[in-house]
Enzyme design. Structure first.
Site, short mmCIF file in Angstrom:
data_model
loop_
_atom_site.label_atom_id
_atom_site.label_comp_id
_atom_site.label_asym_id
_atom_site.label_seq_id
_atom_site.Cartn_x
_atom_site.Cartn_y
_atom_site.Cartn_z
N HIS A 103 -5.47 11.91 -7.78
CA HIS A 103 -4.07 11.65 -7.45
C HIS A 103 -3.25 12.00 -8.71
CE1 HIS A 103 -0.55 8.97 -6.77
NE2 HIS A 103 -0.90 8.95 -5.51
N ASP A 111 -9.92 4.86 -11.24
CA ASP A 111 -8.76 4.58 -10.39
C ASP A 111 -9.30 4.02 -9.08
OD1 ASP A 111 -6.93 4.82 -8.34
OD2 ASP A 111 -6.40 6.90 -8.74
N GLN A 170 -7.71 3.13 -3.96
CA GLN A 170 -8.08 3.32 -2.55
C GLN A 170 -9.42 2.67 -2.22
OE1 GLN A 170 -6.16 4.59 -0.31
NE2 GLN A 170 -4.60 5.60 -1.53
N LYS A 213 -2.04 -1.61 -1.84
CA LYS A 213 -3.03 -0.89 -1.05
C LYS A 213 -4.04 -1.85 -0.45
CE LYS A 213 -2.15 3.40 -2.97
NZ LYS A 213 -1.25 4.33 -2.29
N CYS A 222 0.62 13.27 -3.08
CA CYS A 222 0.62 13.13 -4.54
C CYS A 222 -0.69 13.67 -5.12
CB CYS A 222 0.84 11.69 -4.98
SG CYS A 222 2.45 11.08 -4.52
#
Lengths: 418, 151
Positions: A135, A212, A215, A238, A376
């Site tokens: 991302h 990261d 998600q 999220k 993104c």
């Protein structure tokens, strides 16, 4: 995971999606006179009643600034804020709550690491390694760092199906590599990266690892103790919590030696005009009044997820994703983008002759919310040679009926475009 | 579906499928790129200006049906027009999609085929798709070398 998956291979899974759906007030809304089908949770998830209620009751019943006052409300707010930190810490398997820093979201978490730890570790001629499926939030902070330090951003490539090419990845872990940062679950493709294996490969060579996890958290159990990474970052919104709040996990040994991120109140021990001394982590990284109610809401989102059993959630979603994949693959002229073996929650697709924005608009009028655009992740789009895709993203409250409505909506697109 | 067919009118679908004046314009003396950062769409408008008349114009790039049809219909509408007329057209076009519908009329009458974009009014997030080509044309006429952006 395997045992959970086999135990729910029928419709009568232990996961009760209807009772979950009832906890999300927005899911019973209608859009253009049609029941909402919300397939945009990878952009931002809907909120359960417990999260909404946690924020409301904070403001209604005991709100005050945290860590400052001696009065009753200050104590109650501080307790609730720190309890939320404890909940997040336990949920992700951190060593202790002091390893959890509240931030605005994953983007800020990565920026924090880049501008503190990154500047300490990365110098001229060094390399920072990321993957081809990142991302923008896990590309741009490192680009900024590399520009400042005279370092180089190196990208580990992926295959056509959207999977990391392991040999190419390993080849790029060199003596010059000072940091590895990668996405746990790709927002554009759904690919689940082998986080523990990647972390081990880097750490074998003394390379610290940033993940990261934006998600990943809404879809699967996260256990930092077993992944072993140095940093892991989350976004509240999220994972069914409020927007504007997230968490950064950092190993205490790093947090102790990292310089502060921002200066201000709360992050200091003593201040004189000559020199200031920093507070201990996590306070050192939380300058200014934080998003108090947001953090408490995120704590409530963790409570919600814990009430469900994340292994069951992952198994239910895997079944749903399989159904969605089969349904969409059967539609002539539709191409799925991102077909990794190990995948979570994302159906990114193209329809011959129809631009993603037109897909998005037509589905919207059918009451179906999908994302249309580059997600993104422009380098991912470039890799597939497209400007944009339509993306239906799944969460634990979606059903096979949602997938059927999506397929019917795609039929409407053909009606309009012929 | 009625609003959808207002948006995706036959004329728009036709220009999307078979865009007019599409491709590279040899001998162009003005060129500008346009970008919609929301969807990643890129557009290039090239034109030949004789005095203050748009003598020839072409566009290339990729985009949604609305942006492609808008670019296509725009090239037809502005070819042979003076710069001041082009500007007036853009103003009227923009007004058609974003202005108060109760006061339309005079400007609308001169818009000709451009009036098919009236349905975009009901889809505010798509106005940028329809105006990208026009912003890019404006940039080409200004000739300041800047990439036109909808943002």
């Amino acid at each position: 995971m395997t045992t959970a998956a086999t135990s729910v291979d029928s419709e009568s899974s232990a996961f009760d999606v209807e009772s979950v759906r009832r906890q999300f007030p927005a899911l019973s809304r209608e859009v253009y006179g049609k029941p909402l089908v919300y397939l945009d949770s990878a952009a931002s998830a809907q909120k359960p009643e417990v999260v909404i209620e946690a924020e409301l009751s904070c403001y209604r019943e005991y709100y005050a600034n945290v860590h400052r006052g001696v009065h009753r409300f200050a104590q109650l707010s501080t307790d609730a804020y720190e309890a939320a930190r404890q909940k997040v810490s336990t949920f992700i398997g951190a060593g202790c709550p002091r390893e959890v820093v509240f931030v605005r979201g994953t983007t800020e978490g990565i920026n924090l690491v880049a501008s503190t730890f990154g500047r300490q570790r990365v110098g001229a001629g060094d390399e920072v390694l990321i993957t081809a499926m990142e991302h923008h939030s896990n590309i741009v902070p490192w680009q900024l760092l590399c520009e400042q330090q005279g370092a180089k951003l190196v990208v580990a490539p992926m295959s056509q199906s959207g999977e990391l090419i392991w040999d190419e990845f390993e080849k790029r872990l060199t003596k010059k590599t000072k940091l590895l940062s990668f996405v746990h679950v790709s927002n554009a493709l759904g690919t689940i990266n082998p986080a523990a294996e990647m972390t081990a490969a880097a750490q074998e060579q003394g390379i610290p690892v940033v993940i990261d996890g934006a998600q990943a958290a809404p879809h699967m159990p996260i256990d930092i103790a077993s992944i072993g990474c140095d940093f892991y970052t989350l976004s509240g919104h999220k994972m069914f919590g409020p927007s504007g709040i997230g968490a950064l996990y950092g190993k205490l040994e790093h947090l102790n030696t990292m310089p502060p991120y921002q200066g201000g109140g709360e992050m200091i021990r003593t201040v004189t005009f000559e020199k200031s001394e920093w507070a201990e982590p996590p306070a050192k990284f939380e300058a200014g009044t934080p998003n108090i109610a947001g953090a408490i809401g995120m704590g409530a989102a963790v409570d919600f997820l814990k009430s469900l059993d994340m292994a069951q959630v992952a198994a239910y979603e895997a079944e749903l994703l399989e159904y969605g994949t089969q349904t969409l693959e059967a539609i002539p002229g539709l191409t799925l983008i991102g077909t990794a073996q190990n995948k979570a929650g994302v159906l990114s697709f193209l329809i011959d002759g129809v631009h993603a924005h037109d897909i998005g608009t037509i589905l919207d009028r059918e009451g179906i919310a999908v994302r249309a655009g580059h997600h993104c992740a422009q380098p991912v789009m470039d890799f597939y040679g497209v400007a944009a895709t339509a993306r239906a993203s799944l969460a634990l409250y979606n059903t096979k009926d949602d997938i059927d409505r999506l397929a019917a909506g795609i039929g409407k697109i053909r009606e309009v475009f012929g | 579906m009625s609003e959808l067919t207002d948006l995706y009118q036959e004329v728009i679908l036709d220009h999307n499928k078979a865009p007019r004046n599409f491709g590279v314009l040899e001998n162009a003396d003005r060129t500008a790129d346009g970008h919609n950062p929301l969807c990643g769409d890129m557009l290039r408008v090239s034109l030949v200006l004789e005095g203050d008349v748009v003598q020839d114009i072409r566009f290339e790039g990729s985009g949604c049906a609305i942006s492609k049809a808008s670019a296509s219909i725009m090239t037809e509408a502005v070819k042979g027009k003076r710069v001041a007329e082009v500007e007036a057209l853009f103003e009227g076009f923009h007004e058609l999609m974003t202005g108060d519908p109760s006061v339309k009329g005079e400007a609308g009458a001169e818009l000709g085929k451009l009036a098919v974009f009236e349905g975009v009014r009901e889809f505010p997030v798509r106005v940028k798709c329809a105006t990208l080509a026009w912003h890019t044309l404006e940039a080409a006429l200004r000739e300041d070398g800047k990439v036109a952006s909808t943002e």
